[in-house]
Design a protein around this motif. Structure first.
Motif, PDB file in Angstrom:
ATOM      1  N   VAL A 227      -0.825 -65.486  -8.468  1.00  0.00           N
ATOM      2  CA  VAL A 227       0.485 -64.994  -8.063  1.00  0.00           C
ATOM      3  C   VAL A 227       0.779 -63.784  -8.948  1.00  0.00           C
ATOM      4  N   LEU A 228       0.854 -62.620  -8.347  1.00  0.00           N
ATOM      5  CA  LEU A 228       1.060 -61.380  -9.095  1.00  0.00           C
ATOM      6  C   LEU A 228       2.385 -60.753  -8.705  1.00  0.00           C
ATOM      7  N   THR A 229       3.151 -60.347  -9.710  1.00  0.00           N
ATOM      8  CA  THR A 229       4.419 -59.681  -9.478  1.00  0.00           C
ATOM      9  C   THR A 229       4.547 -58.503 -10.448  1.00  0.00           C
ATOM     10  N   SER A 230       5.673 -57.810 -10.386  1.00  0.00           N
ATOM     11  CA  SER A 230       5.921 -56.653 -11.233  1.00  0.00           C
ATOM     12  C   SER A 230       7.220 -56.855 -12.005  1.00  0.00           C
ATOM     13  N   ASP A 231       7.323 -56.182 -13.148  1.00  0.00           N
ATOM     14  CA  ASP A 231       8.516 -56.396 -13.968  1.00  0.00           C
ATOM     15  C   ASP A 231       9.776 -55.812 -13.346  1.00  0.00           C
ATOM     16  N   GLN A 232       9.632 -54.819 -12.433  1.00  0.00           N
ATOM     17  CA  GLN A 232      10.800 -54.238 -11.783  1.00  0.00           C
ATOM     18  C   GLN A 232      10.561 -54.082 -10.281  1.00  0.00           C
ATOM     19  N   ASP A 233      10.258 -55.194  -9.639  1.00  0.00           N
ATOM     20  CA  ASP A 233      10.110 -55.197  -8.182  1.00  0.00           C
ATOM     21  C   ASP A 233      11.504 -55.325  -7.576  1.00  0.00           C
ATOM     22  N   ASN A 234      11.994 -54.260  -6.973  1.00  0.00           N
ATOM     23  CA  ASN A 234      13.331 -54.257  -6.390  1.00  0.00           C
ATOM     24  C   ASN A 234      13.330 -54.571  -4.900  1.00  0.00           C
ATOM     25  N   THR A 235      12.173 -54.921  -4.359  1.00  0.00           N
ATOM     26  CA  THR A 235      12.073 -55.312  -2.952  1.00  0.00           C
ATOM     27  C   THR A 235      11.945 -56.825  -2.816  1.00  0.00           C
ATOM     28  N   VAL A 236      11.032 -57.422  -3.565  1.00  0.00           N
ATOM     29  CA  VAL A 236      10.899 -58.883  -3.633  1.00  0.00           C
ATOM     30  C   VAL A 236      11.064 -59.269  -5.098  1.00  0.00           C
ATOM     31  N   SER A 237      12.150 -59.899  -5.423  1.00  0.00           N
ATOM     32  CA  SER A 237      12.477 -60.188  -6.817  1.00  0.00           C
ATOM     33  C   SER A 237      11.380 -61.000  -7.507  1.00  0.00           C
ATOM     34  N   ASN A 238      11.032 -60.578  -8.727  1.00  0.00           N
ATOM     35  CA  ASN A 238      10.009 -61.324  -9.458  1.00  0.00           C
ATOM     36  C   ASN A 238      10.510 -62.702  -9.907  1.00  0.00           C
TER      37      ASN A 238
ATOM     38  N   LEU B  63      -7.059 -67.426  -3.146  1.00  0.00           N
ATOM     39  CA  LEU B  63      -5.833 -66.859  -2.604  1.00  0.00           C
ATOM     40  C   LEU B  63      -5.132 -66.035  -3.676  1.00  0.00           C
ATOM     41  N   ALA B  64      -4.735 -64.807  -3.324  1.00  0.00           N
ATOM     42  CA  ALA B  64      -3.935 -63.968  -4.213  1.00  0.00           C
ATOM     43  C   ALA B  64      -2.679 -63.538  -3.468  1.00  0.00           C
ATOM     44  N   LEU B  65      -1.532 -63.771  -4.089  1.00  0.00           N
ATOM     45  CA  LEU B  65      -0.233 -63.461  -3.497  1.00  0.00           C
ATOM     46  C   LEU B  65       0.416 -62.371  -4.335  1.00  0.00           C
ATOM     47  N   LEU B  66       0.509 -61.163  -3.789  1.00  0.00           N
ATOM     48  CA  LEU B  66       0.941 -59.992  -4.544  1.00  0.00           C
ATOM     49  C   LEU B  66       2.337 -59.555  -4.119  1.00  0.00           C
ATOM     50  N   ASN B  67       3.271 -59.533  -5.057  1.00  0.00           N
ATOM     51  CA  ASN B  67       4.620 -59.008  -4.788  1.00  0.00           C
ATOM     52  C   ASN B  67       5.193 -59.592  -3.497  1.00  0.00           C
ATOM     53  N   THR B  68       5.185 -60.907  -3.420  1.00  0.00           N
ATOM     54  CA  THR B  68       5.644 -61.576  -2.200  1.00  0.00           C
ATOM     55  C   THR B  68       6.492 -62.785  -2.583  1.00  0.00           C
ATOM     56  N   GLN B  69       6.832 -63.606  -1.594  1.00  0.00           N
ATOM     57  CA  GLN B  69       7.639 -64.793  -1.834  1.00  0.00           C
ATOM     58  C   GLN B  69       7.311 -65.855  -0.793  1.00  0.00           C
ATOM     59  N   ALA B  70       7.696 -67.088  -1.083  1.00  0.00           N
ATOM     60  CA  ALA B  70       7.456 -68.188  -0.157  1.00  0.00           C
ATOM     61  C   ALA B  70       8.658 -68.479   0.726  1.00  0.00           C
ATOM     62  N   ARG B  71       9.806 -67.891   0.393  1.00  0.00           N
ATOM     63  CA  ARG B  71      11.035 -68.200   1.128  1.00  0.00           C
ATOM     64  C   ARG B  71      11.131 -67.425   2.441  1.00  0.00           C
ATOM     65  N   PRO B  72      11.872 -67.962   3.417  1.00  0.00           N
ATOM     66  CA  PRO B  72      12.135 -67.219   4.655  1.00  0.00           C
ATOM     67  C   PRO B  72      13.214 -66.179   4.421  1.00  0.00           C
ATOM     68  N   ASP B  73      13.445 -65.332   5.413  1.00  0.00           N
ATOM     69  CA  ASP B  73      14.520 -64.346   5.327  1.00  0.00           C
ATOM     70  C   ASP B  73      15.887 -65.031   5.268  1.00  0.00           C
ATOM     71  N   THR B  74      16.787 -64.474   4.489  1.00  0.00           N
ATOM     72  CA  THR B  74      18.177 -64.914   4.504  1.00  0.00           C
ATOM     73  C   THR B  74      18.872 -64.313   5.724  1.00  0.00           C
TER      74      THR B  74
END
Length: 233
Positions: free
Chosen positions: A179-190, A85-96
């Motif tokens: 679990v892959l993220t980016s240093d400046q992901d402004n859509t899904v916070s790292n 499993l690879a999770l890229l620029n995502t999150q486990a939480r539901p929408d606020t």
């Protein structure tokens, strides 16, 4: 001995196979690569069921952004079919509640004919600040919007708003996980990525530098390298 493993890639909201195009050549050496169609249903459960019906019996699974939400649902429905499993620029939480209201407003604008303008408005938040004027990346995002279309985009927004909280099920994921993220992901916070990596036993956390939310097309070499290392586990 043939050790190849089918690889299933799921794009994010408004994403099409174009988002994975720069990294597919590096993955292809490990097995046949398929980009899932996630535009035909308006709930996570239905999207996951249809993808599973069309997928190989067992596969390595990577999901980007909304694709990560779908990947979590696939893990709930058929965990034994997912080898990695690879999770890229995502999150486990539901929408606020605030995010849900923003998505409802987006749906209203799309229904009023503002789909193309809406895609253009999303672009600056999708990429690293240094790429906000990158004409080539803008073109890819617009073309992906054309691939999806307004009706499917609304179905995706509807599915995202009602998705489950995946945090309670992180601890039962037992396959090798990136679990892959980016240093400046402004859509899904790292800041949400360590939560996922810490909750999944043995998960590896990778942060791509100089990168926004669209990591596969912003920093394809770094993302491909991380995915290759994951596939070699």
């Amino acid at each position: 001995m043939d050790n190849t493993m089918p690889i299933l890639l799921i794009p994010g909201l408004g994403g099409s196979p174009r988002i994975y195009a720069p990294v597919i050549p590096a993955l292809w050496q490990f097995g046949p690569v398929t980009v899932a169609n996630h535009i035909r249903d308006d709930s996570m459960g239905a999207i996951a069921r249809r993808i599973l019906a069309e997928a190989p019996p067992r596969f390595a699974l990577a999901g980007h952004s909304m694709g990560g939400y779908i990947a979590f649902e696939i893990m709930r429905q058929a965990p034994d079919r997912v080898a990695k499993l690879a999770l890229l620029n995502t999150q486990a939480r539901p929408d606020t509640p605030e995010a849900i209201e923003r998505r409802r407003g987006m749906i209203k604008r799309i229904e009023a004919g503002g789909f193309s303008a809406g895609i253009d408005a999303l672009y600056p938040g999708f990429v690293h600040p240094s790429r906000r004027d990158d004409a080539a990346l803008k073109k890819v995002v617009r073309e992906m919007g054309d691939d999806i279309g307004p009706e499917a985009f609304i179905r995706q927004l509807t599915a995202i708003m009602s998705r489950a909280d995946s945090r309670p099920t992180l601890s039962v994921i037992s396959c090798p996980t990136l679990v892959l993220t980016s240093d400046q992901d402004n859509t899904v916070s790292n800041s949400l990525s360590p939560e996922m990596a810490g909750g999944i036993p043995g998960a590896k956390l990778v942060t791509i530098p100089d990168c926004g939310h669209l990591s596969q097309i912003e920093q394809p070499e770094a993302v491909a390298a991380a995915l290759v290392e994951w596939l070699r586990i």
